[in-house]
Design a protein around this motif. Structure first.
Motif, PDB file in Angstrom:
ATOM      1  N   MET A   1       0.833  -1.187   0.000  1.00 34.23           N
ATOM      2  CA  MET A   1       0.000   0.000   0.000  1.00 34.23           C
ATOM      3  C   MET A   1       0.876   1.248   0.000  1.00 34.23           C
ATOM      4  O   MET A   1       0.600   2.191  -0.668  1.00 34.23           O
ATOM      5  CB  MET A   1      -0.637  -0.016   1.299  1.00 34.23           C
ATOM      6  CG  MET A   1      -1.829   0.120   1.935  1.00 34.23           C
ATOM      7  SD  MET A   1      -3.195  -0.234   1.058  1.00 34.23           S
ATOM      8  CE  MET A   1      -3.735   1.371   0.808  1.00 34.23           C
TER       9      MET A   1
ATOM     10  N   ARG B   1       2.326   4.299  -3.357  1.00 36.95           N
ATOM     11  CA  ARG B   1       1.466   5.182  -4.127  1.00 36.95           C
ATOM     12  C   ARG B   1       0.330   5.798  -3.310  1.00 36.95           C
ATOM     13  O   ARG B   1       0.018   6.960  -3.416  1.00 36.95           O
ATOM     14  CB  ARG B   1       0.882   4.396  -5.293  1.00 36.95           C
ATOM     15  CG  ARG B   1       0.787   5.244  -6.502  1.00 36.95           C
ATOM     16  CD  ARG B   1       0.331   4.460  -7.657  1.00 36.95           C
ATOM     17  NE  ARG B   1      -0.956   3.859  -7.379  1.00 36.95           N
ATOM     18  CZ  ARG B   1      -1.508   2.965  -8.173  1.00 36.95           C
ATOM     19  NH1 ARG B   1      -0.893   2.566  -9.235  1.00 36.95           N
ATOM     20  NH2 ARG B   1      -2.677   2.469  -7.905  1.00 36.95           N
ATOM     21  N   LEU B   2      -0.253   4.990  -2.456  1.00 35.23           N
ATOM     22  CA  LEU B   2      -1.403   5.518  -1.723  1.00 35.23           C
ATOM     23  C   LEU B   2      -1.002   6.599  -0.724  1.00 35.23           C
ATOM     24  O   LEU B   2      -1.670   7.596  -0.584  1.00 35.23           O
ATOM     25  CB  LEU B   2      -2.122   4.383  -0.985  1.00 35.23           C
ATOM     26  CG  LEU B   2      -3.055   3.584  -1.871  1.00 35.23           C
ATOM     27  CD1 LEU B   2      -3.653   2.440  -1.094  1.00 35.23           C
ATOM     28  CD2 LEU B   2      -4.155   4.464  -2.422  1.00 35.23           C
TER      29      LEU B   2
ATOM     30  N   LYS C   1      -8.045   2.948   2.956  1.00 29.95           N
ATOM     31  CA  LYS C   1      -7.039   2.981   1.880  1.00 29.95           C
ATOM     32  C   LYS C   1      -7.027   1.647   1.127  1.00 29.95           C
ATOM     33  O   LYS C   1      -6.896   1.617  -0.100  1.00 29.95           O
ATOM     34  CB  LYS C   1      -5.654   3.298   2.462  1.00 29.95           C
ATOM     35  CG  LYS C   1      -5.481   4.785   2.756  1.00 29.95           C
ATOM     36  CD  LYS C   1      -4.027   5.119   2.958  1.00 29.95           C
ATOM     37  CE  LYS C   1      -3.740   5.425   4.389  1.00 29.95           C
ATOM     38  NZ  LYS C   1      -2.355   5.747   4.676  1.00 29.95           N
TER      39      LYS C   1
ATOM     40  N   TYR D   1      -7.760   1.161  -2.748  1.00 30.57           N
ATOM     41  CA  TYR D   1      -6.814   0.456  -3.607  1.00 30.57           C
ATOM     42  C   TYR D   1      -7.550  -0.644  -4.400  1.00 30.57           C
ATOM     43  O   TYR D   1      -7.419  -0.746  -5.621  1.00 30.57           O
ATOM     44  CB  TYR D   1      -5.700  -0.155  -2.748  1.00 30.57           C
ATOM     45  CG  TYR D   1      -4.851  -1.139  -3.506  1.00 30.57           C
ATOM     46  CD1 TYR D   1      -3.816  -0.698  -4.324  1.00 30.57           C
ATOM     47  CD2 TYR D   1      -5.102  -2.510  -3.423  1.00 30.57           C
ATOM     48  CE1 TYR D   1      -3.052  -1.607  -5.048  1.00 30.57           C
ATOM     49  CE2 TYR D   1      -4.348  -3.418  -4.139  1.00 30.57           C
ATOM     50  CZ  TYR D   1      -3.321  -2.967  -4.945  1.00 30.57           C
ATOM     51  OH  TYR D   1      -2.586  -3.866  -5.662  1.00 30.57           O
TER      52      TYR D   1
ATOM     53  N   TYR E   1      -9.936   0.711  -7.002  1.00 31.80           N
ATOM     54  CA  TYR E   1      -9.185   1.291  -8.120  1.00 31.80           C
ATOM     55  C   TYR E   1      -8.695   0.186  -9.060  1.00 31.80           C
ATOM     56  O   TYR E   1      -8.852   0.260 -10.280  1.00 31.80           O
ATOM     57  CB  TYR E   1      -8.005   2.111  -7.573  1.00 31.80           C
ATOM     58  CG  TYR E   1      -7.156   2.690  -8.671  1.00 31.80           C
ATOM     59  CD1 TYR E   1      -7.532   3.866  -9.307  1.00 31.80           C
ATOM     60  CD2 TYR E   1      -6.007   2.034  -9.108  1.00 31.80           C
ATOM     61  CE1 TYR E   1      -6.779   4.386 -10.342  1.00 31.80           C
ATOM     62  CE2 TYR E   1      -5.250   2.550 -10.139  1.00 31.80           C
ATOM     63  CZ  TYR E   1      -5.631   3.726 -10.758  1.00 31.80           C
ATOM     64  OH  TYR E   1      -4.898   4.222 -11.792  1.00 31.80           O
ATOM     65  N   LYS E   2      -8.098  -0.867  -8.465  1.00 29.41           N
ATOM     66  CA  LYS E   2      -7.575  -1.958  -9.289  1.00 29.41           C
ATOM     67  C   LYS E   2      -8.718  -2.647 -10.049  1.00 29.41           C
ATOM     68  O   LYS E   2      -8.601  -2.965 -11.231  1.00 29.41           O
ATOM     69  CB  LYS E   2      -6.855  -2.995  -8.407  1.00 29.41           C
ATOM     70  CG  LYS E   2      -5.611  -2.469  -7.742  1.00 29.41           C
ATOM     71  CD  LYS E   2      -4.499  -2.208  -8.729  1.00 29.41           C
ATOM     72  CE  LYS E   2      -3.687  -3.441  -9.036  1.00 29.41           C
ATOM     73  NZ  LYS E   2      -2.539  -3.148  -9.926  1.00 29.41           N
TER      74      LYS E   2
ATOM     75  N   LYS F   1      -3.193  -5.926   0.448  1.00 31.76           N
ATOM     76  CA  LYS F   1      -3.716  -5.296  -0.774  1.00 31.76           C
ATOM     77  C   LYS F   1      -4.342  -6.350  -1.687  1.00 31.76           C
ATOM     78  O   LYS F   1      -5.430  -6.169  -2.228  1.00 31.76           O
ATOM     79  CB  LYS F   1      -2.577  -4.571  -1.514  1.00 31.76           C
ATOM     80  CG  LYS F   1      -2.107  -3.320  -0.787  1.00 31.76           C
ATOM     81  CD  LYS F   1      -0.774  -2.830  -1.278  1.00 31.76           C
ATOM     82  CE  LYS F   1      -0.842  -2.170  -2.633  1.00 31.76           C
ATOM     83  NZ  LYS F   1       0.476  -1.662  -3.066  1.00 31.76           N
TER      84      LYS F   1
ATOM     85  N   TRP G   1      -8.296  -6.624  -2.916  1.00 35.70           N
ATOM     86  CA  TRP G   1      -8.680  -6.659  -4.343  1.00 35.70           C
ATOM     87  C   TRP G   1      -9.407  -7.971  -4.654  1.00 35.70           C
ATOM     88  O   TRP G   1     -10.490  -7.985  -5.247  1.00 35.70           O
ATOM     89  CB  TRP G   1      -7.404  -6.501  -5.187  1.00 35.70           C
ATOM     90  CG  TRP G   1      -7.635  -6.412  -6.679  1.00 35.70           C
ATOM     91  CD1 TRP G   1      -8.826  -6.238  -7.324  1.00 35.70           C
ATOM     92  CD2 TRP G   1      -6.637  -6.511  -7.698  1.00 35.70           C
ATOM     93  NE1 TRP G   1      -8.629  -6.210  -8.694  1.00 35.70           N
ATOM     94  CE2 TRP G   1      -7.295  -6.369  -8.946  1.00 35.70           C
ATOM     95  CE3 TRP G   1      -5.256  -6.689  -7.681  1.00 35.70           C
ATOM     96  CZ2 TRP G   1      -6.606  -6.430 -10.158  1.00 35.70           C
ATOM     97  CZ3 TRP G   1      -4.575  -6.739  -8.889  1.00 35.70           C
ATOM     98  CH2 TRP G   1      -5.252  -6.609 -10.117  1.00 35.70           C
TER      99      TRP G   1
END
Ligand SMILES: CCCCC/C=C/C(=O)SCCNC(=O)CCNC(=O)[C@H](O)C(C)(C)COP(=O)(O)OP(=O)(O)OC[C@H]1O[C@@H](n2cnc3c(N)ncnc32)[C@H](O)[C@@H]1OP(=O)(O)O
Length: 390
Positions: A1, A4-5, A57, A61, A64-65, A87, A91
């Protein structure tokens, strides 16, 4: 994570960018987020002054993915690679959630985090014990890890109007990314719900009947899709009689608890209509084709005990202790690890999703034709003129 986050909340970025609130508001009312809304939401994220916490977050994530790449397609990281594993789990837990839904959920989640959106928000992920704004016909609250969506039109036996369908779709989208572990439907008053409000079809001028049927079919499809795609455990607390669509949808719920005064009735033939909510597929699977036919074709009304014996209901409780026993149990369930709950649901349901979407599409097409039939129009006229009691 981390990489970028974390960078998105850096103060330097916050000072550089300004987000147009008007566009955000439009995206919420249009219900389906466009690429532009999605891009705006990504920029909006950079404006946040407060770190929303790891759980949010991870959700961002994952959404977004899912929105950009579709279902999780990378190998599972090792148990010791904690961050990437978290993460990946987030997802992967989204399963086959469609890209557009993920995009919309991402936009809604970002919007709920933004102080500037508060005044324009109709539905947002629920905070503890917070009542959501909107019409009073649907009341959404969140407490003890449970988001409760309550039909609240007791004087009309909680019949579902066109605007209520839309509010429920929106509430489900918000609940899919809020902090609750499970989502529960129930009814206020003596009924769970008497199903579709039959007056949805009666205030229509003759030259717009086809248009109305088409719009209703589109709305119904989107409504049922929201249940098929709902990622968390979905529970029905059936406090009284249930009629029509609120019964057929039960095949898409993960647990159904009923008071012993509840009944289950799907009078589609009497109404000149046909089954929806994927019941033409889920009911024969749950109770076998013969019992499903008695309900869906001949409109046999089941008691709570009968519905339980046939597998549609998880457990029946005496009316006197129903509320206390059920909510105590649900509060215990809601304390279980949320990711585990989602992942287990996904394992149970994911193989069926494609089939369910196809069944839903087919049922809505057939119903659109039924609503234009003489049989259906006669049934609606009977209800209006005699307040037909089924
Ligand atoms: C776009 C989406 C399409 C989705 C497709 C969905 C299909 C379905 O859900 S089919 C099932 C539709 N529902 C029904 O057919 C039920 C119709 N209602 C009744 O049969 C009865 O009202 C009852 C058995 C539910 C209750 O009977 P009773 O205890 O005698 O109470 P009342 O009839 O006096 O009802 C009080 C009040 O509520 C109004 N009402 C009840 N249900 C509906 C309804 N489904 N649609 C519209 N209005 C309803 C009823 O008319 C009374 O109103 P007032 O007379 O104004 O007091």
């Amino acid at each position: 994570m981390a990489g970028r986050l974390t960078r998105r909340w850096s103060p330097s970025l916050l000072q550089v960018l300004r987000f147009p609130v008007v566009q955000l508001h439009m995206s919420r009312t249009a219900m389906r987020a466009s690429e532009k809304d999605f891009e705006n939401a990504r920029n909006q994220l950079k404006l946040l002054t407060k770190d929303p916490g790891n759980e949010v977050k991870l959700k961002l994530y994952a959404l977004y993915k899912q929105a950009t790449e579709g279902p999780c397609n990378t190998p599972k990281p090792s148990m010791l690679d904690f961050i990437n594993k978290a993460k990946w789990d987030a997802w992967n837990a989204l399963g086959s959630l469609p890209k557009e839904t993920a995009r919309q959920n991402y936009v809604d989640l970002v919007s709920s985090l933004s102080p500037s959106s508060e005044s324009s928000s109709q539905v947002k992920p629920a905070a503890a014990n917070e009542k959501q704004p909107g019409s009073e016909n649907i009341i959404v609250t969140s407490q003890d890890g449970i988001t409760k969506i309550m039909f609240n039109r007791p004087s009309k036996k909680n019949a579902i109007t066109t605007s209520m369908y839309k509010e429920i779709i929106h509430a489900l989208k918000a609940a899919s990314t809020d902090n609750s572990a499970i989502t529960v439907f129930t009814g206020n008053g003596d009924y769970y719900s008497s199903g579709n409000d039959l007056t949805n079809f009666t205030d229509v001028s003759p030259n717009s009947i086809e248009e109305t049927a088409k719009n209703a079919s589109i709305l119904l499809r989107e409504f049922v899709d929201a249940f098929i795609d709902f990622p968390k455990p979905l529970v029905a607390v059936i406090n009284g009689p249930a009629v029509g669509i609120v019964v057929t949808l039960l095949g898409l719920f993960d647990a159904v608890y009923a008071s012993d005064k509840a009944t289950f009735h799907t009078p589609f033939s009497e109404l000149g209509q046909s089954p929806e909510g994927c019941a033409s597929y889920t009911f024969p699977k749950i109770m076998g084709p013969a019992k499903a036919a008695e309900m869906l074709i001949f409109g046999k009304k089941l008691t709570a005990g009968e519905a339980c014996a046939q597998g549609l209901v998880t457990e029946v409780f005496p009316e006197s202790t129903f509320q206390k026993e059920v909510w105590t149990r649900l509060k215990t369930y809601a304390k279980l690890p949320t990711n585990s709950l989602r992942i287990s649901k996904e394992l149970i349901r994911s193989n069926e999703k494609e089939k369910l979407h196809a069944v839903n599409a087919e049922e809505c097409t057939v119903l659109q034709g039924r609503w234009l039939s003489e049989e259906c129009m006669n049934a609606l006229m009977n209800f209006m003129s005699r307040k037909s009691k089924l």
